[in-house]
Motif scaffolding. Structure first.
Motif, PDB file in Angstrom:
ATOM      1  N   THR A  37     -56.401 -37.110  -8.893  1.00 36.77           N
ATOM      2  CA  THR A  37     -55.887 -36.613  -7.336  1.00 36.77           C
ATOM      3  C   THR A  37     -55.601 -35.165  -7.431  1.00 36.77           C
ATOM      4  O   THR A  37     -55.955 -34.405  -6.358  1.00 36.77           O
ATOM      5  N   THR A  40     -58.433 -31.461  -7.879  1.00 36.12           N
ATOM      6  CA  THR A  40     -59.370 -31.391  -6.888  1.00 36.12           C
ATOM      7  C   THR A  40     -60.690 -30.980  -7.082  1.00 36.12           C
ATOM      8  O   THR A  40     -61.592 -31.497  -6.224  1.00 36.12           O
ATOM      9  N   ASP A  41     -60.939 -30.180  -8.012  1.00 38.70           N
ATOM     10  CA  ASP A  41     -62.394 -29.727  -8.133  1.00 38.70           C
ATOM     11  C   ASP A  41     -63.100 -30.589  -9.287  1.00 38.70           C
ATOM     12  O   ASP A  41     -64.498 -30.169  -9.651  1.00 38.70           O
ATOM     13  N   GLU A  50     -54.142 -26.057  -7.958  1.00 40.91           N
ATOM     14  CA  GLU A  50     -54.296 -27.382  -7.367  1.00 40.91           C
ATOM     15  C   GLU A  50     -52.820 -27.900  -7.273  1.00 40.91           C
ATOM     16  O   GLU A  50     -52.861 -28.940  -6.378  1.00 40.91           O
ATOM     17  N   ARG A  54     -51.412 -29.147  -3.422  1.00 41.38           N
ATOM     18  CA  ARG A  54     -50.875 -30.318  -3.107  1.00 41.38           C
ATOM     19  C   ARG A  54     -49.368 -30.282  -2.631  1.00 41.38           C
ATOM     20  O   ARG A  54     -49.449 -31.021  -1.494  1.00 41.38           O
TER      21      ARG A  54
END
Length: 151
Positions: A37, A40-41, A50, A54
């Motif tokens: 989760t 992301t990449d 990242e 979030r």
């Protein structure tokens, strides 16, 4: 009013937290956050960006008017929604006789008060002094803060 403001402050603090320890323990307001989760990449690594994204997404969810700021009504609405979820889960988990109500017996797990008292009564004399009480509270707070990444 004081209770509402207190709940709102707690909610705001939990919403804004973007440090590593919050992610290591999981998203306390939903499903546990897993590596995938946050990554992301999909490159097999979690970057600071990242993790910050979030946190920004969680803030944006609460910022219902999209102005980039959290107002007291927005924070209160989020706190209220979370409180309802917590109450519902609590009732589901503890209502042993499924009558939609919690009795004192259902709320107090067997031996829980005894264990708490024994932990606080460090010298085992059958009484808790102010120093023992404060030490027990500090230990409990340390446990609640623990379990995450070292910061």
């Amino acid at each position: 009013m004081k209770t509402t403001v207190f709940i709102a402050m707690i909610a705001a603090t939990s919403i804004i937290v973007a440090g590593g320890s919050a992610y290591a323990r999981g998203d306390r307001h939903g499903a546990p956050v897993d590596f995938e989760t946050l990554d992301t990449d999909g490159d097999g690594k979690i970057t600071l960006e990242e993790m910050q994204a979030r946190g920004a997404a969680r803030i944006a969810k609460v910022d219902t008017d999209g102005d980039g700021f959290l107002t007291l009504p927005e924070i209160e609405a989020e706190a209220s929604a979370r409180a309802k979820q917590v109450a519902s889960r609590m009732l589901d988990r503890l209502d042993a006789d499924d009558d939609g109500r919690l009795s004192a017996e259902e709320l107090e797990r067997p031996g829980r008060a005894d264990r708490r008292f024994r932990r606080a009564d460090q010298d085992g004399d059958g009484a808790v002094t102010k120093a023992e009480f404060e030490a027990a509270i500090a230990k409990m707070q340390d446990r609640r803060r623990g379990g995450g990444w070292a910061e």
